[in-house]
Write an enzyme that holds these catalytic residues in place. Sequence first.
Site, PDB file in Angstrom:
ATOM      1  N   SER A 154     -39.965 -42.298  83.739  1.00  0.00           N
ATOM      2  CA  SER A 154     -39.346 -42.819  84.956  1.00  0.00           C
ATOM      3  C   SER A 154     -40.186 -42.524  86.192  1.00  0.00           C
ATOM      4  O   SER A 154     -40.843 -41.475  86.281  1.00  0.00           O
ATOM      5  CB  SER A 154     -37.957 -42.191  85.133  1.00  0.00           C
ATOM      6  OG  SER A 154     -37.422 -42.488  86.402  1.00  0.00           O
ATOM      7  N   TYR A 177     -40.379 -48.016  89.823  1.00  0.00           N
ATOM      8  CA  TYR A 177     -39.493 -48.325  90.939  1.00  0.00           C
ATOM      9  C   TYR A 177     -40.436 -48.618  92.100  1.00  0.00           C
ATOM     10  O   TYR A 177     -41.041 -47.706  92.670  1.00  0.00           O
ATOM     11  CB  TYR A 177     -38.599 -47.143  91.310  1.00  0.00           C
ATOM     12  CG  TYR A 177     -37.476 -46.848  90.352  1.00  0.00           C
ATOM     13  CD1 TYR A 177     -36.716 -47.868  89.793  1.00  0.00           C
ATOM     14  CD2 TYR A 177     -37.146 -45.531  90.025  1.00  0.00           C
ATOM     15  CE1 TYR A 177     -35.675 -47.591  88.923  1.00  0.00           C
ATOM     16  CE2 TYR A 177     -36.101 -45.246  89.163  1.00  0.00           C
ATOM     17  CZ  TYR A 177     -35.370 -46.274  88.613  1.00  0.00           C
ATOM     18  OH  TYR A 177     -34.342 -45.995  87.761  1.00  0.00           O
ATOM     19  N   THR A 203     -38.836 -52.191  86.928  1.00  0.00           N
ATOM     20  CA  THR A 203     -37.368 -52.199  86.855  1.00  0.00           C
ATOM     21  C   THR A 203     -36.792 -52.936  88.056  1.00  0.00           C
ATOM     22  O   THR A 203     -37.072 -52.587  89.212  1.00  0.00           O
ATOM     23  CB  THR A 203     -36.835 -50.751  86.802  1.00  0.00           C
ATOM     24  OG1 THR A 203     -37.308 -50.140  85.597  1.00  0.00           O
ATOM     25  CG2 THR A 203     -35.327 -50.723  86.807  1.00  0.00           C
ATOM     26  N   LYS A 278     -37.867 -55.036  83.351  1.00  0.00           N
ATOM     27  CA  LYS A 278     -36.689 -54.344  82.819  1.00  0.00           C
ATOM     28  C   LYS A 278     -35.476 -54.599  83.711  1.00  0.00           C
ATOM     29  O   LYS A 278     -35.559 -54.463  84.934  1.00  0.00           O
ATOM     30  CB  LYS A 278     -36.951 -52.835  82.734  1.00  0.00           C
ATOM     31  CG  LYS A 278     -35.811 -52.018  82.138  1.00  0.00           C
ATOM     32  CD  LYS A 278     -36.215 -50.542  82.044  1.00  0.00           C
ATOM     33  CE  LYS A 278     -35.162 -49.714  81.321  1.00  0.00           C
ATOM     34  NZ  LYS A 278     -33.905 -49.589  82.077  1.00  0.00           N
ATOM     35  N   HIS A 302     -29.314 -50.900  83.115  1.00  0.00           N
ATOM     36  CA  HIS A 302     -29.617 -49.591  83.700  1.00  0.00           C
ATOM     37  C   HIS A 302     -28.639 -48.520  83.232  1.00  0.00           C
ATOM     38  O   HIS A 302     -28.224 -47.654  84.007  1.00  0.00           O
ATOM     39  CB  HIS A 302     -29.614 -49.680  85.231  1.00  0.00           C
ATOM     40  CG  HIS A 302     -30.577 -48.729  85.884  1.00  0.00           C
ATOM     41  ND1 HIS A 302     -31.855 -49.086  86.208  1.00  0.00           N
ATOM     42  CD2 HIS A 302     -30.457 -47.427  86.257  1.00  0.00           C
ATOM     43  CE1 HIS A 302     -32.470 -48.055  86.766  1.00  0.00           C
ATOM     44  NE2 HIS A 302     -31.646 -47.028  86.803  1.00  0.00           N
TER      45      HIS A 302
END
Length: 404
Positions: A154, A177, A203, A278, A302
């Site tokens: 992440s 992100y 994402t 994603k 998510h």
Amino acid sequence: MTMTTTSVTFSTGHRRQFLRFLAASPLLSALPVAAWQSEQSAAVLANPRDALNVMDFEEAAHRMVPPAHWGYAASGVDDDLTLKANREGFKHIQLRPRRLVDVSRVDLGTELFGTKWEMPIFICPVGGQKSFHPEGEVAVARAARAKHTQQILSSASSTAVEDVAQALGGPLWYQLYAPARWEDNEKLVRRVEAAGCPVLVFTVDLLGGRNLETDQRFRRLDTRQCSSCHDAQMVGPSGRPMNKGLNMTPLPPGTPSLLTWDFVDRLKKFTRMRLLIKGIETREDAALCVEHGADGVIVSNHGVRATETLRGTIDALPEVVEAVRGRIPVLVDGGFRRGTDIFKALALGATAVGVGRPYLWGLGAFGQPGVERVLDILRAELTLTMKQCGTRSLSEITRSSIVL
């Protein structure tokens, strides 16, 4: 007359031996149901090897993890109804077992972007894993390495990508992100490329914001100061290891967003990494992913921490697979707890399936051994399901293996 009461303290192991004896005894029928249930619930998992399924890790982790951190893993958004829908969706798909097939050898292997996977299960990106265990993402990477499983890191990682890549010892995927400014995206992508990551997972399901109501309620139960378990420099987006040197200040209200399909085009041209999108849940967006050159999509909501759609990802998967038409691989995550769940997604056209909360429970309860045991259980269950359905390889798992 005076009566003397002798107090006897049972260890966890002694309690389990007693419960096994009691289960086989006619005395069980004479016990009040409530008393038996209370003893059952008291026997929380003490060793990862004792877990019979991945859900066994949930309560063990709950008891180890502080409330504010636990709320992060336990909650969805709004009324948490889609959290339930992610699980409910699997109940409407039936398996079609096949008999008298030679399943003495079953191959779970698959290939993705030129890399051979031993099983179609990957570790989803989850931020801040040191909130669950001191070794955080490194413990997960070591478990993934031991079990030959793909890990996605992440952007909100509590450990730098370089350290996790070293622990994994293989091709670590990175979830993006995207920062609000393009120049910061350039810096981040170059760093990730330098760490040897072959795949970038953009994402897109949090761009509109979210309402983490249950998460906030758990936070109110936790009266500790953040500094009691977090380095003061780690609090907030700017303090995360992957955000160092980046400007994480949001754009002023009303400023046009950088994050549109034009950003996908720009990102695709900028990086040599494979690009996955994603957070896709509709056929329209799946078709746009193909149109804009994405190398794959991940059907995801998510972990139901984005939007209260009331629709599980297993329900969204078929229309995405149909829209893609085999041109790029389709991966999926969200609510997977059993090998049968994974089998159903593969039958619906998924290339691989991601798990999030189960391995986080294993991490919170036992660290690396807990994550390894979660992966072992899911692999064993998927193998068993494949054998019962007469499918000796992933290519033999098709729509004919299930009933919708």
